[in-house]
Scaffold this motif. Structure first.
Motif, PDB file in Angstrom:
ATOM      1  N   LEU A   1      12.980  16.591  16.296  1.00 37.54           N
ATOM      2  CA  LEU A   1      13.834  17.560  15.609  1.00 37.54           C
ATOM      3  C   LEU A   1      15.308  17.202  15.735  1.00 37.54           C
ATOM      4  O   LEU A   1      16.051  17.234  14.745  1.00 37.54           O
ATOM      5  N   PHE A   2      15.758  16.847  16.927  1.00 37.58           N
ATOM      6  CA  PHE A   2      17.174  16.546  17.111  1.00 37.58           C
ATOM      7  C   PHE A   2      17.566  15.258  16.391  1.00 37.58           C
ATOM      8  O   PHE A   2      18.660  15.159  15.826  1.00 37.58           O
ATOM      9  N   ALA A   3      16.676  14.257  16.395  1.00 38.78           N
ATOM     10  CA  ALA A   3      16.984  13.016  15.679  1.00 38.78           C
ATOM     11  C   ALA A   3      17.105  13.266  14.182  1.00 38.78           C
ATOM     12  O   ALA A   3      17.995  12.715  13.515  1.00 38.78           O
ATOM     13  N   GLN A   4      16.228  14.106  13.643  1.00 35.92           N
ATOM     14  CA  GLN A   4      16.317  14.429  12.219  1.00 35.92           C
ATOM     15  C   GLN A   4      17.591  15.212  11.912  1.00 35.92           C
ATOM     16  O   GLN A   4      18.202  15.027  10.854  1.00 35.92           O
ATOM     17  N   PHE A   5      18.002  16.067  12.833  1.00 36.65           N
ATOM     18  CA  PHE A   5      19.285  16.764  12.657  1.00 36.65           C
ATOM     19  C   PHE A   5      20.436  15.761  12.618  1.00 36.65           C
ATOM     20  O   PHE A   5      21.346  15.866  11.775  1.00 36.65           O
ATOM     21  N   CYS A   6      20.420  14.792  13.519  1.00 35.89           N
ATOM     22  CA  CYS A   6      21.505  13.800  13.569  1.00 35.89           C
ATOM     23  C   CYS A   6      21.547  12.960  12.303  1.00 35.89           C
ATOM     24  O   CYS A   6      22.630  12.676  11.770  1.00 35.89           O
ATOM     25  N   LEU A   7      20.390  12.554  11.796  1.00 37.41           N
ATOM     26  CA  LEU A   7      20.368  11.757  10.574  1.00 37.41           C
ATOM     27  C   LEU A   7      20.884  12.562   9.390  1.00 37.41           C
ATOM     28  O   LEU A   7      21.630  12.045   8.550  1.00 37.41           O
ATOM     29  N   ARG A   8      20.502  13.819   9.321  1.00 32.45           N
ATOM     30  CA  ARG A   8      20.988  14.645   8.210  1.00 32.45           C
ATOM     31  C   ARG A   8      22.469  14.939   8.337  1.00 32.45           C
ATOM     32  O   ARG A   8      23.169  15.080   7.328  1.00 32.45           O
TER      33      ARG A   8
ATOM     34  N   LEU B   1      28.584  15.556  20.521  1.00 34.70           N
ATOM     35  CA  LEU B   1      28.822  14.371  19.692  1.00 34.70           C
ATOM     36  C   LEU B   1      28.373  13.100  20.391  1.00 34.70           C
ATOM     37  O   LEU B   1      27.882  12.169  19.740  1.00 34.70           O
ATOM     38  N   GLU B   2      28.543  13.027  21.702  1.00 39.73           N
ATOM     39  CA  GLU B   2      28.086  11.840  22.419  1.00 39.73           C
ATOM     40  C   GLU B   2      26.580  11.682  22.300  1.00 39.73           C
ATOM     41  O   GLU B   2      26.076  10.580  22.069  1.00 39.73           O
ATOM     42  N   GLN B   3      25.846  12.785  22.446  1.00 38.50           N
ATOM     43  CA  GLN B   3      24.391  12.720  22.309  1.00 38.50           C
ATOM     44  C   GLN B   3      23.995  12.477  20.860  1.00 38.50           C
ATOM     45  O   GLN B   3      23.003  11.784  20.586  1.00 38.50           O
ATOM     46  N   MET B   4      24.752  13.023  19.917  1.00 35.92           N
ATOM     47  CA  MET B   4      24.470  12.771  18.506  1.00 35.92           C
ATOM     48  C   MET B   4      24.654  11.302  18.161  1.00 35.92           C
ATOM     49  O   MET B   4      23.847  10.722  17.415  1.00 35.92           O
ATOM     50  N   ILE B   5      25.703  10.691  18.678  1.00 35.18           N
ATOM     51  CA  ILE B   5      25.967   9.279  18.369  1.00 35.18           C
ATOM     52  C   ILE B   5      24.851   8.402  18.917  1.00 35.18           C
ATOM     53  O   ILE B   5      24.332   7.514  18.217  1.00 35.18           O
ATOM     54  N   CYS B   6      24.467   8.623  20.178  1.00 33.04           N
ATOM     55  CA  CYS B   6      23.383   7.826  20.762  1.00 33.04           C
ATOM     56  C   CYS B   6      22.091   8.005  19.963  1.00 33.04           C
ATOM     57  O   CYS B   6      21.396   7.025  19.652  1.00 33.04           O
ATOM     58  N   THR B   7      21.784   9.243  19.610  1.00 27.95           N
ATOM     59  CA  THR B   7      20.550   9.512  18.875  1.00 27.95           C
ATOM     60  C   THR B   7      20.625   8.968  17.456  1.00 27.95           C
ATOM     61  O   THR B   7      19.636   8.420  16.936  1.00 27.95           O
TER      62      THR B   7
END
Length: 942
Positions: free
Chosen positions: A407-414, A728-734
């Motif tokens: 779920l979080f990876a799909q959020f980051c891609l979107r 944002l740091e976790q979003m960038i890594c993901t």
């Protein structure tokens, strides 16, 4: 006339001159001085030779790998001329090889090194015919004085005609003259030459080109679509009017890439696709009938097929105009570098935020309809659990992100494609994302794309761990609610049954029977998989018959409950009954930050045994209660022997169970000799205190160790109050990991360079993203610059991957072709990869020619599909030699006639016994569907 080429040389230059000659300083006319100046320049170039000319700054031609030129300015009266000398380095090729790196004049006239003299004017050509002849004569005289055999050319007529006249001294009694011209449209003569007899040598080259995919009306449709598409987000929208080449590629959900090796409707000058060059070796043609046969010959009869890929100019462009994961990741990194010191994500969208004035034009958020569509895609696409290993590279887990399907990876891609991926757009999407998660929690709805069982994956980012634990809490919360509803229903049923039994005068044993049933099969939903790692795991879950019988001989408190079966041949110390392993609750799940809190607490109070037991008090008490319920006659020492064997010191070998002999004499040798360890036998031992306080309860009657309501609210509080830079740091890594794992699903065959490059990309990402995994502040400029360089590297790999995928699908039946093209381009493109500068220009043009094997021709031939009705307008004239309905875009033919020197006027000047073959006539014809160029060279006797 005596030579005067040294008139303008210095004394040092004169001493270096190796050619002996005589200087005449009595020149009278400007024309003679002009000739002398040409002669002096040519002598210098002759003396230097190619090697020295390279050291003195000869210019390399862009159109050729082996041709260089030097230039000199000359003045005659009021006019200034430019004289250029073209020469080759280490070229052993022949014109008949159709080497496409040849200069135009080399191809036209069959020469190697030559001079070109032209006026320095806007047109660069000599428009006056007498002037051109006079200029060519001056060069010829100068070259004759130098004893040079260089041919010389003068451009004439209109520049678009590329017309030249030229002359060459052959060193004997004959001279070669050249003339080339081009006409704008082809003309055909009706004169019949069928009865004329010819004997000419002929070589031919035909070039075919794949047609662009510009079906009629496509441009209009695309323009209309562009006006209706919302500029803020594409998000894999499928509103497309035709199937694109990458529709089945893994990145197509997020963006559509330009096919790097197939034209998509570009201008002819920027053609992308393939050229097929077919060549015929030299033939002798004796009549026009043979010429007609050759004109109708199939290209499949050609001796050589050469494939020339024309790649997209955007493929090796570093201008940043390509849209893909690399470009969007750059925007996400820019969001991390925003100069705001906000405490919460809401601060970026609040109108009361002092810095909100800076969040205007460049940070426009998409309309609510787009936001709603994104959230629906995340939460309402079905609850089927995805394959979390899909696309995962072997090095993916070195990056502390989240699986691409989570779920979080799909959020980051979107979020990469939401608006312009600004901090404000991310904040709006995150707030709505957390709001939807809270709705799932409050309504006990399963969290999509997250497993509701298993352990917490501590190798992922903290937000993914929190969401994974929240999914488990939601499931536990839902189970507790269902058990509560079932309990109410069961009590109602039990009351009615008891009334019926009493009325029938029978004894009610339903509740006791229910308890017995729990002990046997459905004791609780827990399984032996929940055993503590240090406990002995039983191989069977069947109950010992002797122990079951003891229930009839003992008080009710001696009934075993929650037993998973005996543990080998171990016996209880006091009663000599079999020791049973209980069903126990799983240890409470913990995320990474919870583990760190416990670790810090242990470090603060010292690594004491008692303090560690205090931290694990709830779990330990639960295990002891379950053990007491499964072993009613057990003592503290029995629990230690099962739960922590290292704290029981045996005098005899009891670890592997009693032997058969000892089992027979168990009464004589009972109880076994042993003792508690020092730490367990200390006065005031916390474990013993917990044992004494632990109630006798099986696991299914205990309070759950994991309080789903408490832990769920804590997780939601974390998500709602997370600091922006931590998010944002976790979003960038993901986002980096998920983008790479998406691309990793691309099929590109056995291209080893691409596999190696993907491996290198993951290693580079892991090392570059490591500082973000230790909660560094967002103000670290060095880390930001490293991330921006990583985006450039990612974009390079992304471009190569699109090329690899395109080549693989086009040449899946001829993998050697795709491997050869990709390998050549990889070596061409490699110097630009890994360089942070966007202005690097290592090579200007990719030039590759691959000779095809016979078994590969059908694959390439199938690429030339018959032209559509809309494409048929391109065929202006049918010139024959059709390939699947395609006529060649270029036809090149070289005619030549040769005469043996023996028995001719050449024989007088030839050595005795040596009779060379002289090329007396040579004609080069270059024809397309709408123009024709002819170059003629004739050898004449002077």
């Amino acid at each position: 006339m005596a030579s005067s080429s040294k008139a303008n040389l210095t004394e040092e230059e004169y001493e270096e001159e190796e050619v002996e000659h005589f200087d005449d300083f009595t020149l009278a006319s400007s024309w003679e001085r002009f000739i002398s100046e040409i002669e002096a320049t040519c002598r210098q170039w002759l003396a230097d030779g190619p090697k020295n000319l390279l050291e003195k700054g000869a210019v390399h031609l862009d159109s050729s790998k082996i041709i260089y030129k030097v230039k000199s300015e000359l003045k005659n009266a009021a006019k200034i001329y430019s004289m250029e000398y073209y020469f080759e380095i280490n070229n052993t090729g022949k014109i008949a090889d159709w080497n496409c790196t040849l200069h135009d004049l080399q191809l036209c006239f069959g020469v190697k090194e030559f001079l070109v003299i032209s006026p320095q004017s806007a047109s660069g050509v000599v428009l006056d015919a007498p002037e051109a002849s006079k200029l060519l004569s001056a060069v010829a005289i100068a070259l004759s004085n130098c004893s040079s055999l260089w041919p010389a050319f003068v451009p004439v007529h209109d520049p678009s005609r590329k017309a030249f006249i030229g002359i060459q001294n052959m060193g004997t009694v004959f001279t070669r003259r050249f003339e080339a011209d081009r006409i704008g449209s082809q003309a055909y003569s009706t004169l019949d030459h069928s009865m004329h007899i010819f004997k000419v040598h002929l070589i031919m080259k035909l070039t075919y080109r794949t047609l662009p995919n510009d079906d009629e009306g496509d441009d209009d449709i695309q323009e209309a679509d562009a006006e209706n598409v919302e500029s803020e987000v594409s998000l894999g929208d499928d509103n497309r009017n035709k199937k694109l080449w990458d529709d089945d590629c893994p990145w197509s959900e997020w963006y559509s890439a330009e096919d790097p090796v197939m034209d998509t409707g570009l201008m002819d000058s920027m053609h992308v696709g393939f050229d097929l060059v077919t060549t015929w070796s030299e033939k002798v043609v004796e009549s026009s009938f043979e010429m007609a046969e050759l004109e109708n010959a199939s290209p499949h009869e050609a001796e050589k097929w050469i494939l020339v890929p024309n790649l997209s100019p955007n493929l090796d462009s570093s201008k940043g105009d390509r849209v893909g994961f690399g470009s969007q990741l750059q925007l996400l990194v820019n969001a991390l570098d925003m100069p705001f010191e906000a405490q919460f994500m809401e601060d970026f969208v609040s109108v009361e935020n002092p810095g909100s004035d800076n969040l205007k034009s460049s940070m426009v958020i998409p309309p609510p309809t787009v936001l709603e569509r994104v959230v629906n895609d995340l939460f309402h696409e079905g609850l089927q659990l995805p394959d979390f290993a899909k696309g995962e590279h072997k090095s993916s887990r070195a990056i502390k992100g989240a699986p691409v399907e989570s779920l979080f990876a799909q959020f980051c891609l979107r979020s990469l494609w939401f608006g312009n991926c600004s901090i404000r757009a991310i904040a709006v999407l995150w707030i709505e994302f957390v709001r939807e998660i809270r709705w799932c929690w409050e309504e006990s709805q399963p969290l999509p794309k997250m497993p509701a069982n298993g352990s917490i994956d501590l190798a992922t980012c903290l937000i993914n761990q929190k969401l994974q634990m929240l999914a488990i809490c939601i499931e536990k919360k839902h189970e507790l609610y269902e058990e509560f509803e079932d309990c109410i229903g069961s009590n109602d049923d039990a009351s009615s049954h008891m009334e019926e039994d009493i009325q029938a005068g029978e004894k009610s044993t339903s509740f006791h029977a229910q308890s017995q049933g729990f002990d046997g099969k459905s004791d609780s939903p827990l399984t032996p998989k929940g055993f503590n790692g240090s406990k002995t795991v039983v191989s069977k879950f069947s109950t010992n018959s002797q122990d079951v019988c003891s229930a009839d001989k003992s008080p009710s408190d001696s009934i075993r409950r929650g037993s998973a079966g005996p543990v080998g041949s171990m016996k209880l110390l006091k009663s000599c009954q079999s020791l049973h392993a209980p069903f126990t609750q799983n240890a409470p799940l913990m995320t990474e930050d919870m583990h760190e809190e416990r670790l810090h607490a242990v470090e603060a109070f010292g690594d004491s045994f008692s303090f560690s037991a205090q931290l694990e008090r709830e779990t330990l008490s639960s295990d002891m209660s379950a053990f007491k319920a499964a072993n009613p006659d057990a003592v503290f020492e029995d629990f230690i022997r099962w739960h922590s064997p290292r704290d029981w010191e045996n005098d005899e070998s009891e670890a592997n169970g009693l032997s058969k002999n000892l089992a027979e004499n168990v009464k004589d040798d009972w109880p076994p000799r042993g003792r508690l360890s020092q730490r367990m036998s200390d006065h005031g031992n916390l474990w013993r205190k917990i044992w004494n306080d632990a109630p006798i309860l099986p696991a299914y009657e205990q309070k759950p160790l994991l309080d789903p309501n408490r832990e769920g609210e804590k997780i939601l509080h974390y998500l709602e109050t997370v600091r922006p830079h931590q998010l944002l740091e976790q979003m960038i890594c993901t986002a980096f990991r998920a983008s790479a794992d998406t691309l990793n699903q691309t099929k590109f065959g056995s291209l080893k360079q691409m596999t190696t490059k993907m491996d290198q990309l993951y290693r580079t990402m892991a090392s570059t993203l490591r500082p973000l995994q230790v909660n560094l502040s967002s103000g670290n400029s060095e880390t930001i610059e490293d991330l921006r360089r990583l985006c450039i590297v990612f974009e390079h790999v992304e471009k190569l991957l699109s090329l690899a995928a395109s080549l693989h699908r086009k040449f899946i039946q001829a993998p050697r072709i795709s491997e050869a093209i990709f390998s050549d381009y990889y070596n061409f493109y490699l110097p630009t990869m890994g360089m942070g500068s966007t202005d690097v220009d290592v090579q200007k043009e990719f030039d590759m020619k691959l000779q095809l094997r016979l078994n590969e021709r059908h694959v390439v031939s199938n690429m030339f599909t018959p032209p559509t009705a809309n494409q048929s307008w391109r065929k202006v004239l049918s010139m024959g030699n059709l390939l699947n309905g395609h006529e060649p875009i270029l036809r090149e033919i070289i005619f030549s006639m040769r005469e043996n020197a023996g028995g001719s006027h050449y024989a007088a000047s030839s050595p005795r016994g040596y009779q060379p073959e002289i090329e007396t006539y040579r004609m080069y014809i270059r024809g397309t569907s709408n123009d024709l160029r002819v170059a003629l060279s004739v050898t004449s006797h002077d």
